[in-house]
Design a protein around this motif. Structure first.
Motif, PDB file in Angstrom:
ATOM      1  N   PRO A 116       4.142  -6.819  10.294  1.00 43.31           N
ATOM      2  CA  PRO A 116       4.687  -6.274   9.049  1.00 43.31           C
ATOM      3  C   PRO A 116       4.018  -4.948   8.711  1.00 43.31           C
ATOM      4  N   THR A 117       4.759  -4.056   8.061  1.00 44.97           N
ATOM      5  CA  THR A 117       4.148  -2.851   7.525  1.00 44.97           C
ATOM      6  C   THR A 117       3.574  -3.202   6.155  1.00 44.97           C
ATOM      7  N   LEU A 118       2.788  -2.297   5.586  1.00 45.65           N
ATOM      8  CA  LEU A 118       2.188  -2.594   4.280  1.00 45.65           C
ATOM      9  C   LEU A 118       3.228  -2.882   3.196  1.00 45.65           C
ATOM     10  N   PRO A 119       4.295  -2.054   3.061  1.00 49.09           N
ATOM     11  CA  PRO A 119       5.273  -2.391   2.028  1.00 49.09           C
ATOM     12  C   PRO A 119       5.891  -3.777   2.227  1.00 49.09           C
ATOM     13  N   VAL A 120       6.135  -4.159   3.472  1.00 49.53           N
ATOM     14  CA  VAL A 120       6.701  -5.486   3.723  1.00 49.53           C
ATOM     15  C   VAL A 120       5.689  -6.569   3.328  1.00 49.53           C
ATOM     16  N   ALA A 121       4.399  -6.330   3.635  1.00 49.49           N
ATOM     17  CA  ALA A 121       3.360  -7.282   3.258  1.00 49.49           C
ATOM     18  C   ALA A 121       3.267  -7.411   1.743  1.00 49.49           C
ATOM     19  N   ILE A 122       3.381  -6.285   1.046  1.00 49.37           N
ATOM     20  CA  ILE A 122       3.322  -6.312  -0.418  1.00 49.37           C
ATOM     21  C   ILE A 122       4.483  -7.143  -0.960  1.00 49.37           C
ATOM     22  N   GLY A 123       5.663  -6.925  -0.379  1.00 51.60           N
ATOM     23  CA  GLY A 123       6.830  -7.695  -0.802  1.00 51.60           C
ATOM     24  C   GLY A 123       6.617  -9.191  -0.629  1.00 51.60           C
ATOM     25  N   ALA A 124       5.970  -9.576   0.490  1.00 50.47           N
ATOM     26  CA  ALA A 124       5.732 -11.001   0.743  1.00 50.47           C
ATOM     27  C   ALA A 124       4.724 -11.567  -0.252  1.00 50.47           C
ATOM     28  N   LEU A 125       3.695 -10.785  -0.550  1.00 49.62           N
ATOM     29  CA  LEU A 125       2.630 -11.283  -1.428  1.00 49.62           C
ATOM     30  C   LEU A 125       3.097 -11.419  -2.864  1.00 49.62           C
ATOM     31  N   ILE A 126       3.901 -10.467  -3.315  1.00 50.22           N
ATOM     32  CA  ILE A 126       4.250 -10.446  -4.729  1.00 50.22           C
ATOM     33  C   ILE A 126       5.292 -11.510  -5.059  1.00 50.22           C
ATOM     34  N   SER A 127       5.918 -12.065  -4.016  1.00 51.97           N
ATOM     35  CA  SER A 127       6.910 -13.101  -4.290  1.00 51.97           C
ATOM     36  C   SER A 127       6.325 -14.499  -4.129  1.00 51.97           C
ATOM     37  N   ARG A 128       4.997 -14.607  -4.210  1.00 48.12           N
ATOM     38  CA  ARG A 128       4.346 -15.920  -4.136  1.00 48.12           C
ATOM     39  C   ARG A 128       3.599 -16.191  -5.425  1.00 48.12           C
ATOM     40  N   PRO A 129       3.540 -17.471  -5.810  1.00 48.47           N
ATOM     41  CA  PRO A 129       2.729 -17.791  -6.980  1.00 48.47           C
ATOM     42  C   PRO A 129       1.245 -17.726  -6.629  1.00 48.47           C
ATOM     43  N   GLY A 130       0.399 -17.795  -7.655  1.00 47.87           N
ATOM     44  CA  GLY A 130      -1.042 -17.819  -7.403  1.00 47.87           C
ATOM     45  C   GLY A 130      -1.688 -16.476  -7.669  1.00 47.87           C
ATOM     46  N   GLU A 131      -2.880 -16.546  -8.306  1.00 49.79           N
ATOM     47  CA  GLU A 131      -3.550 -15.329  -8.735  1.00 49.79           C
ATOM     48  C   GLU A 131      -3.975 -14.465  -7.553  1.00 49.79           C
ATOM     49  N   LEU A 132      -4.504 -15.112  -6.510  1.00 52.31           N
ATOM     50  CA  LEU A 132      -5.047 -14.336  -5.398  1.00 52.31           C
ATOM     51  C   LEU A 132      -3.948 -13.539  -4.692  1.00 52.31           C
ATOM     52  N   ASN A 133      -2.772 -14.162  -4.503  1.00 53.27           N
ATOM     53  CA  ASN A 133      -1.674 -13.449  -3.866  1.00 53.27           C
ATOM     54  C   ASN A 133      -1.324 -12.194  -4.649  1.00 53.27           C
ATOM     55  N   ASN A 134      -1.324 -12.337  -5.979  1.00 55.23           N
ATOM     56  CA  ASN A 134      -0.986 -11.216  -6.840  1.00 55.23           C
ATOM     57  C   ASN A 134      -2.016 -10.098  -6.718  1.00 55.23           C
ATOM     58  N   GLN A 135      -3.304 -10.479  -6.756  1.00 58.88           N
ATOM     59  CA  GLN A 135      -4.350  -9.465  -6.605  1.00 58.88           C
ATOM     60  C   GLN A 135      -4.238  -8.784  -5.245  1.00 58.88           C
ATOM     61  N   MET A 136      -3.950  -9.594  -4.215  1.00 58.62           N
ATOM     62  CA  MET A 136      -3.812  -9.014  -2.877  1.00 58.62           C
ATOM     63  C   MET A 136      -2.667  -8.026  -2.821  1.00 58.62           C
ATOM     64  N   ALA A 137      -1.551  -8.363  -3.482  1.00 52.28           N
ATOM     65  CA  ALA A 137      -0.400  -7.460  -3.476  1.00 52.28           C
ATOM     66  C   ALA A 137      -0.799  -6.107  -4.051  1.00 52.28           C
ATOM     67  N   TYR A 138      -1.527  -6.145  -5.187  1.00 47.43           N
ATOM     68  CA  TYR A 138      -1.910  -4.876  -5.802  1.00 47.43           C
ATOM     69  C   TYR A 138      -3.005  -4.186  -5.005  1.00 47.43           C
ATOM     70  N   ALA A 139      -3.896  -4.982  -4.383  1.00 47.82           N
ATOM     71  CA  ALA A 139      -4.904  -4.372  -3.506  1.00 47.82           C
ATOM     72  C   ALA A 139      -4.216  -3.685  -2.336  1.00 47.82           C
ATOM     73  N   ALA A 140      -3.147  -4.316  -1.815  1.00 51.34           N
ATOM     74  CA  ALA A 140      -2.399  -3.708  -0.705  1.00 51.34           C
ATOM     75  C   ALA A 140      -1.733  -2.414  -1.160  1.00 51.34           C
ATOM     76  N   CYS A 141      -1.247  -2.375  -2.416  1.00 54.19           N
ATOM     77  CA  CYS A 141      -0.677  -1.132  -2.961  1.00 54.19           C
ATOM     78  C   CYS A 141      -1.737  -0.036  -2.957  1.00 54.19           C
ATOM     79  N   THR A 142      -2.954  -0.393  -3.412  1.00 54.59           N
ATOM     80  CA  THR A 142      -4.029   0.594  -3.447  1.00 54.59           C
ATOM     81  C   THR A 142      -4.328   1.086  -2.035  1.00 54.59           C
ATOM     82  N   LEU A 143      -4.386   0.156  -1.098  1.00 55.32           N
ATOM     83  CA  LEU A 143      -4.644   0.531   0.292  1.00 55.32           C
ATOM     84  C   LEU A 143      -3.564   1.484   0.793  1.00 55.32           C
TER      85      LEU A 143
END
Lengths: 335, 526
Positions: free
Chosen positions: B474-501
């Protein structure tokens, strides 16, 4: 274009020359532990190449469009909303997996065994008890409660036009209230301040008070499994699914008609229905195993038990009425 | 020259015209088009699509011009960073930007849609207009001033007409991007506001109503063509030879009222950064205060293996794919630009030149889902079944980037004074040498700018990539899409961390590309 070569070779272990490769076409929510697939590869000699193709709808339609020359060997992720379209278009070949005798056939949709159930997902109303307690309101239990003025401005839902859980919730209300009772119910929901958003990310991630987005609304449409992801450090679930509001969607796998590697694809399908794979679907894809007697992860048993008597609707009834229902809903909710 | 034109046109024919024609044809042959065109709400869709695109274009132009001025004309130490920061919005997935705008403008609606479209597109204006402005000779402006014109009058009567081709180019691109904007329209319009693009997606993907989708696709193509032709007519009246100069000659410390424009540009960039800062903060906030849990998880494969690869590997995948796509698009875009410019110089029939120019822009204005579904029923006829090949991702991305490169390069190349080329030819240089010694040095900086811009678009591309990317890469945008569509705090933080990356990677890459401008440094000699 010389750099194209380096992108092809990097990032992935390519199939060894002469290795048997099976292409699995699936939707965006597919997830599996890489080690598990590697284990299967070692034992069977088959490398599973996974290709994602958008959501369940996009997946189904791509299979239909490419059926003359299929883009893979088997598909996973066509759900009960779209299954009748895929069956009517003869996308899948007949195959009765020996593993399917262990339970998945209880969700059989097709007497010719073209689709094998892999997992079930239930869309249910979720609540955040802490916020409700602060407001001094008792927990809602049923669809009817949500239209009660006590719960005014507390519910967020996804649009059935653009969201799979949104559509499932609408179908749930139709299954529960029947026609034309559901339209009256939605009128009451609208009068009670239901907030409609585009998708799950906004409803659950932003509007819901029980998620990390810390929104304003303590009631939201999500999945029966969602509370398993919102467990506090002390092991207590922070959110709850209302098990009387659940609508069940079954996800199927099938060998594609005209697949180039049909025999190996059957082995991959057996693997998807096997105890080993089924035991992991809860953790990796937030769904319930279709196979009988597969235990849920310990944290799920308290936080996210599977609903016992969920609502459901036959796939052909969904396909026949969906566009009309959604149009009616649009006129009611957004008119 | 005509033969060279066949390279980009052939690419366009195989990877755009053929698939789109095939899928539209399949829809049309089922009938029912007249019924769709006869419905009143179809025409409401057309009206809303064009209206919000026009409004977004106006806002992006107004916000982009001061930024273009500052990045092109002003010599201050931190301008380089400003040029790069403006590009950051472009790589962010629309779902994340949509969510950020929902927080900033809770009521959403049309205003939020227009602002979010403009947010993405300020960079188009800054880059396209800035590209030409950088090379514009200051002396005409100074002459006007010494003849008594006010700053404003000099800008209006001298600078703006000279910039017109680039402004027209930018407006065309922004209009196309906004007309086909998908994610922000759905998220901010709560699925209530609909455009041709969202309706084509709905009809194709959810309802499998191919006739309805085909009718709307035809409308989309006609509307986009009409807008492009209008833009081309406006451009043609304005383009003229200019005396291009190297950046070192044209940029200087701002004086007097120019500081006001600098302040305005800074304010605009500040506004662009607001949703971005909110995302970074989101990546750092946990239920018990601030923390780096999201970033730590990103070093691995995420909470219970949501991602098949680590965040770092996803970033590398992004870089690889974007490199391929940019390299391909540069070859195609530069070839097409050179051909277009020399066709114009060669007094070929203007209508033909404009037709080719317009055709090359079309991929920006046609729904990605139409193209993607078209691939399914056409590309298996090519050797190697490209439908499931990883090569398809950079190919599809190049389709989007090539028109952007053309729109940046054509105004610059066509304003190179023909007399310089004639002088070089008189001195014995062959056509290739003329191009290398005259055109290339003068346009080098714009070419790098175009490359950087194309790279950024490829890095952020989600539509085609999510349809085609393999989950094991997966590319980063695809990974962000996968993370943000999952419940759970850590997934959400990871999605935004991936945005920062993703943002950090973008800034690093663009800074690197723009460092490459050393070869152009000696062109102050001119």
């Amino acid at each position: 274009m010389s750099t194209a070569a380096c992108s092809l070779s990097g990032g992935d272990q390519p199939a060894a020359p002469g290795e048997r490769v099976v292409t699995l076409v699936t939707h965006d929510s597919w997830a599996a532990r890489p080690e598990l697939l590697e284990e299967f590869r070692r034992e069977s000699g088959i490398k599973v190449e996974v290709r994602k193709s958008g959501d369940a709808g996009a997946l189904t339609n791509q299979l239909v469009l490419s059926k003359a020359n299929p883009i893979g060997d088997l598909a996973y992720g066509v759900d009960s909303t779209f299954a009748s379209r895929a069956l009517a278009e003869n996308v899948f070949a007949e195959y009765r997996s020996p593993e399917a005798d262990k339970g998945p056939q209880r969700y059989a949709i097709d007497s010719s065994a073209r689709l094998t159930a892999i997992d079930v997902g239930d869309v249910c109303v979720n609540t955040h008890p802490e916020t409700l307690a602060q407001k001094g309101i008792p927990e809602p239990k049923s669809f009817e409660d949500l239209a009660d003025p006590r719960y005014k401005d507390l519910l967020a839902v996804e649009s059935p036009l653009t969201s799979s859980p949104g559509l499932a919730f609408l179908l749930g209300t139709i299954a529960h209230f029947g026609e034309p009772g559901w339209t009256d119910y939605w009128r009451r929901l609208k009068a009670n301040g239901v907030k409609v958003v585009r998708g799950w990310e906004e409803a659950y991630g932003q509007e819901f008070s029980g998620s990390s987005g810390k929104g304003q609304r303590p009631i939201v449409v999500s999945y029966a499994s969602s509370p398993a992801a919102e467990v506090a450090p002390d092991g207590k679930p922070r959110t709850k699914a209302l098990l009387d509001t659940c609508f069940r969607q079954v996800e199927y796998a099938g060998v594609l008609a005209g697949a180039k590697h049909a025999d190996d694809a059957k082995k991959v399908l057996d693997f998807l229905a096997s105890q080993r794979f089924q035991a992991e679907v809860a953790d990796t894809m937030y769904v319930y195993p279709a196979r009988d007697g597969v235990p849920l992860p310990p944290s799920w048993q308290t936080a996210a038990p599977a609903p016992v008597t969920p609502l459901a609707m036959p796939s052909d009834r969904v396909q026949a009425n969906r566009e009309r229902w959604v149009e009616q809903w649009r006129a009611l909710a957004q008119g | 020259m005509i033969a060279t034109a066949l390279i980009p046109l052939g690419f366009l024919a195989v990877f755009f015209v053929w698939p789109v024609a095939a899928i539209v044809h399949r829809g049309l042959s089922a009938g029912g088009v007249a019924a769709v065109l006869g419905r009143a709400d179809t025409w409401e869709l057309v009206g809303f699509t064009l209206g919000q695109a026009a409004a977004s274009t106006a806002v992006a132009l107004l916000a982009g011009m001061p930024v273009a001025f500052v990045t092109a004309r002003v010599r201050l130490p931190w301008i380089g960073l400003l040029r790069v920061l403006v590009l950051v919005p472009f790589v962010l997935p629309t779902i994340v930007v949509g969510l950020a705008f929902r927080t900033l403008i809770p009521d959403g609606g049309v205003v939020a849609i227009v602002l979010a479209n403009a947010f993405f597109n300020v960079a188009v204006v800054a880059r396209t207009v800035g590209g030409l402005w950088t090379h514009l000779d200051r002396r005409a402006e100074d002459a006007a001033r010494s003849l008594g014109a006010s700053r404003l009058t000099a800008f209006r009567t001298v600078t703006l007409p000279a910039l017109a081709p680039a402004v027209g180019s930018a407006a065309a691109v922004v209009f196309l991007f906004s007309a086909t904007s998908f994610g922000v329209v759905l998220v901010l319009g709560a699925a209530e506001y609909r455009t041709l693009e969202t309706e084509i997606y709905l009809r194709t993907v959810e309802l499998f109503d191919l006739p309805g989708a085909a009718a709307l696709s035809l409308l989309q193509i006609v509307a986009v063509l009409a807008a492009l032709v209008a833009g081309a007519v406006a451009r043609r009246r304005r383009e003229s030879a200019l005396r291009l100069r190297a950046k070192e000659e044209t940029a200087r410390r701002p004086v007097g009222p120019e500081w006001t424009v600098v302040a305005l540009a800074l304010a605009i960039v500040g506004l662009l950064m607001t949703p971005i800062v909110a995302m970074v903060l989101r990546s750092l906030s946990t239920s018990d205060g601030w923390g780096l849990a999201g970033y730590r998880a990103l070093a691995g494969t995420g909470d219970r293996g949501v991602l098949a690869v680590s965040g770092v590997d996803a970033a590398l995948n992004s870089l690889r794919t974007a490199t391929d796509a940019t390299a391909l698009a540069l070859v195609l875009g530069l070839t097409a630009s050179v051909v277009l410019v020399s066709l114009r110089r060669g007094r070929h029939r203007a209508a033909l030149v404009e037709a080719v120019d317009t055709a090359l822009m079309l991929p920006l204005g046609v729904s990605a889902v139409t193209v993607g579904f078209g691939y399914l029923i056409t590309l298996d006829a090519l050797p190697g079944d490209l439908r499931t090949s990883p090569l398809l991702v950079p190919l599809a991305q190049a389709l989007v980037i090539t028109p952007l490169i053309i729109r940046i390069m054509v105004p610059v190349l066509s304003s190179i004074d023909t007399r310089l080329r004639q002088a070089a030819a008189t001195l014995g240089a062959g056509p290739v040498r003329v191009w290398r010694e005259v055109d290339l040095p003068l346009a080098a900086r714009s070419l790098l700018s175009a490359a950087a811009f194309g790279y950024v678009v490829a890095l952020g591309e989600f539509g085609a990539t999510s349809f085609l990317a393999r989950p094991d890469a997966p590319t980063l945008p695809v990974a962000i899409g996968a993370l943000i569509s999952r419940p759970g705090e850590l997934n959400n933080q990871m999605a935004y961390a991936a945005c920062t990356l993703l943002m950090v990677v973008t800034v690093a890459v663009v800074l690197l590309v723009e460092r490459l401008r050393a070869p152009a440094a000696n062109l102050g000699e001119f």
